[in-house]
Design a protein around this motif. Structure first.
Motif, mmCIF file in Angstrom:
data_model
loop_
_atom_site.group_PDB
_atom_site.id
_atom_site.type_symbol
_atom_site.label_atom_id
_atom_site.label_comp_id
_atom_site.label_asym_id
_atom_site.label_seq_id
_atom_site.Cartn_x
_atom_site.Cartn_y
_atom_site.Cartn_z
ATOM 1 N N GLY A 75 35.906 58.921 34.843
ATOM 2 C CA GLY A 75 36.238 57.523 35.006
ATOM 3 C C GLY A 75 35.409 56.823 36.052
ATOM 4 N N THR A 76 35.872 55.632 36.427
ATOM 5 C CA THR A 76 35.195 54.805 37.420
ATOM 6 C C THR A 76 36.194 54.374 38.475
ATOM 7 O OG1 THR A 76 35.641 52.664 36.358
ATOM 8 C CG2 THR A 76 33.738 53.906 35.559
ATOM 9 N N PHE A 77 35.683 53.956 39.633
ATOM 10 C CA PHE A 77 36.551 53.444 40.692
ATOM 11 C C PHE A 77 35.876 52.260 41.373
ATOM 12 C CE2 PHE A 77 33.830 56.452 42.907
ATOM 13 C CZ PHE A 77 33.490 55.771 44.070
ATOM 14 N N THR A 78 36.693 51.410 41.965
ATOM 15 C CA THR A 78 36.221 50.255 42.727
ATOM 16 C C THR A 78 37.048 50.141 43.993
ATOM 17 O OG1 THR A 78 35.597 49.070 40.709
ATOM 18 C CG2 THR A 78 35.829 47.763 42.713
ATOM 19 N N ILE A 79 36.375 49.940 45.112
ATOM 20 C CA ILE A 79 37.030 49.687 46.395
ATOM 21 C C ILE A 79 36.460 48.393 46.947
ATOM 22 C CG2 ILE A 79 37.486 50.543 48.719
ATOM 23 C CD1 ILE A 79 36.948 53.368 47.651
ATOM 24 N N LEU A 89 43.275 38.213 54.492
ATOM 25 C CA LEU A 89 42.593 39.494 54.573
ATOM 26 C C LEU A 89 43.092 40.362 53.429
ATOM 27 C CD1 LEU A 89 40.785 41.583 56.025
ATOM 28 C CD2 LEU A 89 42.793 42.204 57.398
ATOM 29 N N GLY A 90 42.186 40.806 52.566
ATOM 30 C CA GLY A 90 42.600 41.561 51.393
ATOM 31 C C GLY A 90 41.900 42.891 51.257
ATOM 32 N N LEU A 91 42.610 43.879 50.720
ATOM 33 C CA LEU A 91 42.077 45.204 50.411
ATOM 34 C C LEU A 91 42.452 45.531 48.969
ATOM 35 C CD1 LEU A 91 43.095 47.178 53.639
ATOM 36 C CD2 LEU A 91 40.824 46.298 53.072
ATOM 37 N N TYR A 92 41.506 46.119 48.235
ATOM 38 C CA TYR A 92 41.748 46.424 46.826
ATOM 39 C C TYR A 92 41.193 47.799 46.489
ATOM 40 C CZ TYR A 92 40.900 46.580 41.799
ATOM 41 O OH TYR A 92 40.843 46.960 40.493
ATOM 42 N N SER A 93 41.915 48.503 45.629
ATOM 43 C CA SER A 93 41.438 49.767 45.090
ATOM 44 C C SER A 93 41.838 49.829 43.621
ATOM 45 C CB SER A 93 42.047 50.949 45.853
ATOM 46 O OG SER A 93 41.632 52.176 45.289
ATOM 47 N N GLY A 94 40.871 50.160 42.779
ATOM 48 C CA GLY A 94 41.155 50.234 41.350
ATOM 49 C C GLY A 94 40.382 51.360 40.697
ATOM 50 N N MET A 95 40.846 51.761 39.520
ATOM 51 C CA MET A 95 40.181 52.848 38.810
ATOM 52 C C MET A 95 40.401 52.697 37.315
ATOM 53 S SD MET A 95 42.892 54.808 37.553
ATOM 54 C CE MET A 95 42.215 56.438 37.334
ATOM 55 N N GLU A 96 39.480 53.317 36.560
ATOM 56 C CA GLU A 96 39.614 53.508 35.126
ATOM 57 C C GLU A 96 39.470 55.002 34.855
ATOM 58 O OE1 GLU A 96 37.658 49.731 32.929
ATOM 59 O OE2 GLU A 96 36.318 50.864 34.250
ATOM 60 N N TYR A 97 40.365 55.530 34.025
ATOM 61 C CA TYR A 97 40.339 56.962 33.716
ATOM 62 C C TYR A 97 40.250 57.117 32.203
ATOM 63 C CZ TYR A 97 41.678 61.889 33.523
ATOM 64 O OH TYR A 97 41.696 63.239 33.289
ATOM 65 N N PHE A 98 39.252 57.885 31.755
ATOM 66 C CA PHE A 98 39.020 58.102 30.335
ATOM 67 C C PHE A 98 39.555 59.475 29.950
ATOM 68 C CE2 PHE A 98 35.055 55.772 31.786
ATOM 69 C CZ PHE A 98 35.650 54.519 31.642
ATOM 70 N N LEU A 144 42.894 54.544 30.741
ATOM 71 C CA LEU A 144 43.952 54.128 31.669
ATOM 72 C C LEU A 144 43.313 53.369 32.821
ATOM 73 C CD1 LEU A 144 45.896 57.520 31.837
ATOM 74 C CD2 LEU A 144 46.170 55.659 30.189
ATOM 75 N N SER A 145 43.908 52.262 33.218
ATOM 76 C CA SER A 145 43.390 51.484 34.346
ATOM 77 C C SER A 145 44.529 51.163 35.300
ATOM 78 C CB SER A 145 42.736 50.190 33.861
ATOM 79 O OG SER A 145 43.687 49.358 33.215
ATOM 80 N N ALA A 146 44.189 51.044 36.565
ATOM 81 C CA ALA A 146 45.192 50.729 37.573
ATOM 82 C C ALA A 146 44.504 50.044 38.749
ATOM 83 C CB ALA A 146 45.917 51.991 38.043
ATOM 84 N N GLY A 147 45.203 49.099 39.366
ATOM 85 C CA GLY A 147 44.676 48.405 40.537
ATOM 86 C C GLY A 147 45.791 48.106 41.513
ATOM 87 N N LEU A 148 45.490 48.229 42.783
ATOM 88 C CA LEU A 148 46.453 47.947 43.848
ATOM 89 C C LEU A 148 45.775 47.059 44.886
ATOM 90 C CD1 LEU A 148 49.212 48.476 45.219
ATOM 91 C CD2 LEU A 148 48.149 50.454 46.342
ATOM 92 N N ARG A 149 46.470 45.998 45.287
ATOM 93 C CA ARG A 149 45.896 45.060 46.239
ATOM 94 C C ARG A 149 46.914 44.718 47.317
ATOM 95 N NH1 ARG A 149 41.534 41.782 46.497
ATOM 96 N NH2 ARG A 149 41.719 40.129 48.057
#
Length: 771
Positions: free
Chosen positions: A419-423, A463-472, A478-483
């Motif tokens: 998968g992929t991730f984003t921070i 002030l914001g923080l984000y973490s997200g991912m996609e899982y194959f 499947l995708s999920a994000g939390l902020r």
């Protein structure tokens, strides 16, 4: 050999090459990769849907973790440390499914395309409005098919399903998505915060400060799912500019567009010049535009004139391998914009924007694929007055407002095995100030002056923080994000009615979203998304100082004690592609808690003499929103096509079932067109049907809106390579109509108090040139 013959031969050769589509588990294929030399594996990586080469894809030799990166043409060569009987490769790129491949060393001596499957938008339901293309004549790109650029970006967004706009005059259409507007929408320019509106009446919404001629496409993320871009409540609108083209040598190119429309007098000229080589690039752009008063279908004249000029300069330089620094500066100047729905017109609106960025795409990292650092600053200097109104004989009114925004954002994107991730992290700060001056000329107060602060020296930081991912996982994505956002606000110059209360506030908001998509068959994919987006009250809802900003003539007062509102939403998306026929359905349901609206205060007197009363922003309660978007397209014979779209939103308060204000009605449209004379002439006809809006909130001066039919026609002619001429007729049958969200005439402009009509029949022509 001529260019045409060269491409024909090249296409024939490509058809002879074997194709490989990578998946999570690929069967052993002994004849897929060409061993050009002993201990070397070579190939080309392409997208499976478009067959376009994928630059920057990572090809990893396992288990040594030896990495190479595909070039601009998608090609790669990776050296083996020693001879072996089996070769294990992993190919990955952001936006595509990561694939693994087991090959035997006994390969054929023919080159081969390796195809990666693109990942559809899995983080949120997404609509993309293609806008325009920029290139050189050698690219043979058609000039933009969207005829005569709209007056501003908000007007352009009306072309999307379940999107509409609030008209207060001829300029600054305020976008609305699924019945949500203002700060409930997250407007971004290339993922970053754009300018904030300086005017309390939103004469200058953020979309009015975006140069539409610089935009390649607009991504509309519906619902509270695209948390990467910031606190997402009702949706995110991301304007994506053109990517800097790959230049291997010194190159100069550009494009010019000029057009005119009758009735509105809309005239627009845009020029873009680009130059650079493999190490640097420079883009200079500028434009002039304006409109006059227009006439509706029933001959009502609507004051709607304005003049604007803008320019921008952007540059980038490759400071090292796979590293790029960029910077940009732009200014826009708007003068004499008429707003017949408001008590004053916009005398000027000057915008200054500065941005800078650093981008690193690691070539040898098996984890990180992209790291970005971006900063921005903007200033909007705004003035409105009544100098051209009949009320000027009784009193002189001037309002000066200024909004300064600045921020810094950092983002890292990468890949893991499946998968992929984003921070991402960001800090945004907004300073808003403004003063209104009134000089009375007649009556009991003749000779007196009044001055009061509009925004009370407000400042808001987030002030914001984000973490997200996609899982194959096989065919499942499947995708999920939390902020997390910490939002702080206060005022430095409290007005008398705000002095005896605590005006500071700080909220820690948590937002979360998840989605799952899966192909149901070879033609159909289903996606389900659920999310919760939390939004802090904006500067107007917190601190506006008794000013008429709504459609009902009341003065509105801010409330520093407001609580954040939350949107709990689910979306179901079903897409089907049967080759020549495509269908997409999006169903959504939303439960909003602590919904912010304005409540009448019977015991509070307005500051002005003309207002019937005062409304204060309150957490009105909970509300239900539900609706759909439906679209279908079919390719007909001989390059002809047809398309259909429809959308609807239903909104009601949970406690009593009453209608939520400013919700657009059901609408549907049909479009058909084609091409003949070897694709040089492309006509198009579109028909739009809007039903009456029978659900409205009379407390906010809403009334039933009649339905209407509209028809438009246009024809685009390719004069020669890179040059096109487009002409057509809008509102072909000269219908008299207005959108439900249009504001009403200010009685000082038109005593009827009717809603602002849209323009009647108008003819347009536009010339577009690529060079």
């Amino acid at each position: 050999m001529s260019t045409l013959k060269f491409f024909i031969v090249l296409a024939a050769l490509c058809m002879l090459l074997p194709d490989i589509t990578l998946s999570d588990t690929c069967a052993e294929s002994p004849d897929l990769i060409n061993l050009y030399a002993e201990n070397e594996v070579s190939g080309t990586v392409r997208a499976s849907d478009t067959r376009e080469p994928i630059a920057g894809a990572h090809v990893t030799l396992m288990p040594e973790q030896r990495i190479t990166v595909t070039g601009s043409d998608g090609s790669f060569t990776i050296t083996l440390p020693a001879a072996r009987e089996e070769i294990h490769l992993r190919v990955s790129h952001i936006g595509f499914r990561t694939g693994t491949l087991h090959l035997s060393a006994d390969a054929l001596d023919a080159s081969v395309d390796i195809l990666l499957d693109p990942v559809a938008s899995t983080m949120s339901p997404l609509t993309v409005l293609a806008h325009r293309e920029m290139g050189t004549p050698g690219n043979e790109l058609d000039p933009e098919g969207s005829a005569l650029l709209p007056i501003d970006s908000g007007a352009f967004l009306r072309e999307a399903g379940n999107a509409s706009g609030i008209r207060r005059g001829g300029f600054g259409i305020d976008p609305v998505l699924r019945g949500l507007s203002g700060s409930r929408l997250n407007v971004r320019l290339d993922g970053l915060t754009t300018t904030a509106a300086a005017c309390p009446n939103r004469m200058d919404p953020p979309t009015s400060h975006i140069r539409l001629s610089d935009i390649e496409r607009v991504e509309i993320h519906r619902g509270p799912h695209a948390l990467e871009f910031g606190p997402a409540f009702g949706g995110t609108v991301n304007f994506v500019p053109h990517e800097t083209p790959v230049m291997t040598e010194f190159t100069m190119s550009g494009d010019l567009r000029a057009g005119y429309e009758s009735n509105t007098g809309h005239r627009k000229t845009d020029l873009r010049l680009r130059t650079g080589d493999e190490k640097w690039s420079l883009l200079l752009s500028g434009g002039l535009s304006g409109t006059d008063d227009y006439t509706a279908g029933n001959s009502t004249v609507v004051p709607a004139g304005f003049r604007s000029a803008d320019y921008g300069l952007e540059g980038s330089v490759h400071v090292a391998e796979n590293s790029r620094l960029s910077a940009g500066w732009s200014q826009s100047f708007i003068r004499d914009a008429d707003f017949p729905a408001l008590g004053m017109d916009m005398a000027q609106d000057d915008t200054y924007k500065l941005k800078s960025g650093f981008e690193w795409t690691p070539a040898r990292s098996d984890v990180f694929r992209e790291i970005k650092l971006n900063g921005y600053w903007s200033l909007v200097d705004h003035e409105m007055n009544n100098f051209d109104r009949s009320s000027f004989a009784d009193r002189s009114a001037v309002a000066l407002a200024e909004t300064e925004s600045a921020g810094f954002h950092a983002k890292a994107r990468g890949l893991f095995t499946n998968g992929t991730f984003t921070i991402a992290a960001g800090l945004d700060n907004q300073l808003v100030d403004g003063t209104r001056f009134v000089e009375f000329k007649t009556g009991m107060r003749a000779g007196q002056n009044m001055e009061y602060n509009l925004w009370q020296g407000a400042h808001v930081s987030n002030l914001g923080l984000y973490s997200g991912m996609e899982y194959f996982a096989g065919e499942w994505t499947l995708s999920a994000g939390l902020r997390a956002d910490y939002n702080m606000a206060d005022i430095d110059e409290p007005a008398p009615r705000f002095q005896d209360r605590d005006n500071s506030s700080g909220y820690l908001n948590l937002s979360i979203s998840g989605g799952i998509t899966r192909p149901l068959s070879s033609t159909t994919t289903a996606g389900f998304y659920i999310g919760r987006g939390v939004r802090s009250p904006d500067v107007t809802e917190r601190f506006i100082n008794f000013l008429t900003i709504g459609r009902d003539g009341y003065e509105y007062a801010g409330n520093p004690d407001l609580k954040p509102e939350a949107n709990n939403q689910a979306d179901f998306v079903l897409t089907s592609d049967f080759g020549r026929f495509r269908l997409e359905t999006n169903l959504f349901a939303s439960y909003m808690t602590d919904y912010i609206s304005a409540v009448f205060l019977p015991d509070v007197a307005p500051v002005g003499m003309m207002a019937p009363g005062v409304r204060e922003f309150r957490n009105r309660g909970n509300a239900w929103f539900t609706g759909f978007e439906l679209s279908a397209d079919i390719d007909l014979a001989n390059a002809w096509y047809a398309g259909f779209s429809s959308s609807y939103t239903y909104a009601a308060y949970a406690d009593d079932g009453s209608a939520v204000a400013e919700i657009p009605p059901f609408e549907a449209s049909i479009k058909t067109g084609g091409a003949f004379l070897a694709g040089k002439v492309m006509p198009e006809v579109s028909v739009r049907r809007v039903l009456p809006q029978t659900r409205f909130d009379s407390e906010f001066a809403e009334t039933r809106t009649p339905g209407f039919w509209l028809a438009d026609i246009q024809t685009r002619v390719l004069v020669q390579s890179g040059i096109s001429l487009t002409g057509g007729v809008r509102n072909l049958f000269d219908k008299t109509y207005y959108e439900h969200l249009n504001r009403r005439f200010n009685p000082g402009v038109n005593p009827s108090g009717n809603a602002l009509y849209e323009p009647g029949r108008r003819f347009f022509v536009e010339l577009s040139v690529l060079f």
